[in-house]
Enzyme design. Structure first.
Site, PDB file in Angstrom:
ATOM      1  N   TRP A  75      -2.857   3.414  -5.738  1.00 52.77           N
ATOM      2  CA  TRP A  75      -4.069   4.154  -6.155  1.00 52.77           C
ATOM      3  C   TRP A  75      -3.870   4.979  -7.430  1.00 52.77           C
ATOM      4  O   TRP A  75      -4.519   6.015  -7.608  1.00 52.77           O
ATOM      5  CB  TRP A  75      -4.546   5.081  -5.019  1.00 52.77           C
ATOM      6  CG  TRP A  75      -4.325   4.551  -3.653  1.00 52.77           C
ATOM      7  CD1 TRP A  75      -4.741   3.336  -3.172  1.00 52.77           C
ATOM      8  CD2 TRP A  75      -3.626   5.198  -2.561  1.00 52.77           C
ATOM      9  NE1 TRP A  75      -4.357   3.197  -1.868  1.00 52.77           N
ATOM     10  CE2 TRP A  75      -3.679   4.317  -1.468  1.00 52.77           C
ATOM     11  CE3 TRP A  75      -2.989   6.428  -2.425  1.00 52.77           C
ATOM     12  CZ2 TRP A  75      -3.087   4.625  -0.237  1.00 52.77           C
ATOM     13  CZ3 TRP A  75      -2.415   6.747  -1.204  1.00 52.77           C
ATOM     14  CH2 TRP A  75      -2.463   5.853  -0.120  1.00 52.77           C
ATOM     15  N   GLY A  76      -2.956   4.571  -8.296  1.00 48.26           N
ATOM     16  CA  GLY A  76      -2.760   5.284  -9.559  1.00 48.26           C
ATOM     17  C   GLY A  76      -1.824   6.481  -9.461  1.00 48.26           C
ATOM     18  O   GLY A  76      -1.604   7.178 -10.462  1.00 48.26           O
TER      19      GLY A  76
ATOM     20  N   ASP B 105      -9.902   3.734  -3.855  1.00 49.75           N
ATOM     21  CA  ASP B 105     -10.637   2.524  -3.448  1.00 49.75           C
ATOM     22  C   ASP B 105     -12.038   2.419  -4.052  1.00 49.75           C
ATOM     23  O   ASP B 105     -12.751   3.406  -4.205  1.00 49.75           O
ATOM     24  CB  ASP B 105     -10.781   2.501  -1.921  1.00 49.75           C
ATOM     25  CG  ASP B 105      -9.463   2.167  -1.242  1.00 49.75           C
ATOM     26  OD1 ASP B 105      -8.419   2.161  -1.920  1.00 49.75           O
ATOM     27  OD2 ASP B 105      -9.499   1.909  -0.030  1.00 49.75           O
TER      28      ASP B 105
ATOM     29  N   ASP C 183       0.834  -1.206   0.000  1.00 48.67           N
ATOM     30  CA  ASP C 183       0.000   0.000   0.000  1.00 48.67           C
ATOM     31  C   ASP C 183       0.871   1.259   0.000  1.00 48.67           C
ATOM     32  O   ASP C 183       2.106   1.187   0.031  1.00 48.67           O
ATOM     33  CB  ASP C 183      -0.913  -0.057   1.242  1.00 48.67           C
ATOM     34  CG  ASP C 183      -2.277   0.535   0.976  1.00 48.67           C
ATOM     35  OD1 ASP C 183      -2.406   1.331   0.032  1.00 48.67           O
ATOM     36  OD2 ASP C 183      -3.218   0.222   1.742  1.00 48.67           O
TER      37      ASP C 183
HETATM   38  C1  GAL Z   1      -6.116   1.234   1.148  1.00 50.63           C
HETATM   39  C2  GAL Z   1      -6.152   0.217   0.031  1.00 50.63           C
HETATM   40  C3  GAL Z   1      -7.262  -0.766   0.362  1.00 50.63           C
HETATM   41  C4  GAL Z   1      -6.962  -1.441   1.681  1.00 50.63           C
HETATM   42  C5  GAL Z   1      -6.768  -0.386   2.776  1.00 50.63           C
HETATM   43  C6  GAL Z   1      -6.284  -1.024   4.076  1.00 50.63           C
HETATM   44  O1  GAL Z   1      -5.113   2.166   0.900  1.00 50.63           O
HETATM   45  O2  GAL Z   1      -6.378   0.856  -1.189  1.00 50.63           O
HETATM   46  O3  GAL Z   1      -7.388  -1.721  -0.680  1.00 50.63           O
HETATM   47  O4  GAL Z   1      -5.825  -2.229   1.551  1.00 50.63           O
HETATM   48  O5  GAL Z   1      -5.841   0.601   2.384  1.00 50.63           O
HETATM   49  O6  GAL Z   1      -6.041  -0.097   5.076  1.00 50.63           O
END
Ligand code: GAL
Length: 389
Positions: A193-194, A214, A159
């Protein structure tokens, strides 16, 4: 040759063979991305339904039901633990799994998942902390990759929280190298996230990369993400995939036609198919959609070509995905609330009048396309076709 000369020769040959096989074991190269994810990865991930409420018990039960429900037979393979499994680091920096929720540790969980013929995925963050403020992997890239490999982890999602001052291209390349050195084939899922167009550098770095923020369990968000993927098709192919985020099918926020659109669109996009619902309690309708073999075959087609839009008129869109062997998958999408007539012209997709149409969601042959095929598509719905050569 006398026995006295043959015996030492045999010993020498045996020793040479043993040495050769041992050294090739040690140097066995990690498979190329094409071999690691020749088609978009399929599996399940805890985040969309369970958030931080993850545990060893949940993961074991999901692995069990993945097999008993027919998901595994349909192609789903990875059982992925998302954020919140980790709590701290030991004095030497080794990452520690939550001792309450993962009492047996990740290694024994991986063994269990493997015993079912499935694979285990795990989650971390390129920054200082994960999005849920657990320890991130910043400056622990090599150490964490080695730890995951020693546990038998097969997939890692990384992430991008608490990483604002970092350059994703640089940071994710560190993980690429760390995973390559870990000695274990591990699918690498980039989740930034791109940010900074990961489709441009992602193919050389990971096996899949998120292209947007998301997903949430509603038609507006799902459709904005899915239909915005047009133009990214040239960056995807065997071993490296655009990732428009995990599935929400079965989580309850969308209607039947909307989930059918979600599944059909993700298949046209050659998107990773990571179910995000509670497989233990899913309805027959959800199971049927998630395991629809004809839709999955479009997603997993060996040509590995992501589809793109070929026509649009207001809320109506036609998308096409070329398939191995010369046939094509075609999606007729109606993004408006009300049912509307749609027409597919054979010339638009280069089909011959004799090309046969098959409705993949409902498993029905529809006959030859002739000059065109006209049908009514429900509001927020789709007709997903296979058009023969
Ligand atoms: C976001 C990610 C999600 C999930 C989440 C967990 O940044 O895009 O898919 O993993 O964090 O905290």
């Amino acid at each position: 040759m006398t026995n006295r000369r043959i015996v030492p020769l045999l010993i020498l040959v045996t020793l040479t063979l043993v040495f050769m096989s041992a050294s090739s074991e040690a140097q066995r190269p990690v498979p190329s991305p094409e071999l690691l994810s020749p088609t978009p990865p399929m599996g399940w991930n805890s985040w969309n339904k369970f958030g931080c409420d993850v545990s060893e018990k949940l993961i074991r039960e999901i692995a069990d039901v993945m097999v008993s429900s027919g998901m595994q037979a349909a192609g789903y393979q990875y059982v992925n633990i998302d954020d919140c499994w980790q709590v701290s680091r030991q004095a030497d920096g080794t990452i520690v799994a939550d001792p309450e929720r993962f009492r047996g540790g990740i290694k024994s969980l991986a063994d269990y998942v493997h015993s079912k013929g499935l694979k285990l995925g795990i989650y971390t963050d390129a920054g200082h902390m994960t999005c849920q403020k657990r320890p991130g992997s910043f400056e622990h890239e090599l150490q964490d990759a080695k730890t995951y490999a020693s546990w038998g982890v097969d997939y890692v999602k990384i992430d991008w929280c608490y990483a604002e001052e970092l350059d994703p291209q640089v940071q994710y390349a560190k993980f690429h190298d760390a995973l390559a050195k870990s000695g274990r084939p591990i699918v690498f899922s980039i989740c930034n996230w791109g940010v900074k167009a990961p489709w441009r550098w992602g193919p050389a770095t990971g096996n899949l990369w998120r292209t947007t923020g998301d997903i949430t369990d509603n038609y507006d968000r799902m459709s904005v993400i899915g239909f915005s993927q047009n133009g990214l098709e040239k960056f995807a192919g065997p071993g490296h995939w655009n990732d428009p985020d995990m599935l929400e099918v079965g989580n309850g926020g969308m209607k039947r036609d909307e989930y059918r659109t979600h599944m059909a669109l993700w298949a046209i996009l050659a998107a990773p198919l990571l179910a995000g619902n509670d497989l233990r309690t899913m309805t027959a309708e959800t199971k049927e959609l998630l395991t629809n073999s004809e839709v999955i075959a479009v997603d997993q087609d060996p040509k590995g070509q992501q589809g793109h839009r070929v026509w649009e008129e207001g809320p109506l869109e036609i998308w096409l995905k070329p398939l191995a062997g010369g046939s094509q998958a075609v999606g007729l999408f109606n993004r408006s609330d009300a049912a509307l007539q749609m027409q597919l012209d054979s010339k638009l997709i280069g089909a011959r009048p004799s090309s046969k149409l098959r409705d993949l969601l409902d498993h029905k042959d529809l006959g030859p396309i002739k000059d065109s095929y006209t049908t009514e598509v429900p509001g927020h719905g789709v007709l997903l076709l296979r058009v023969s050569k």
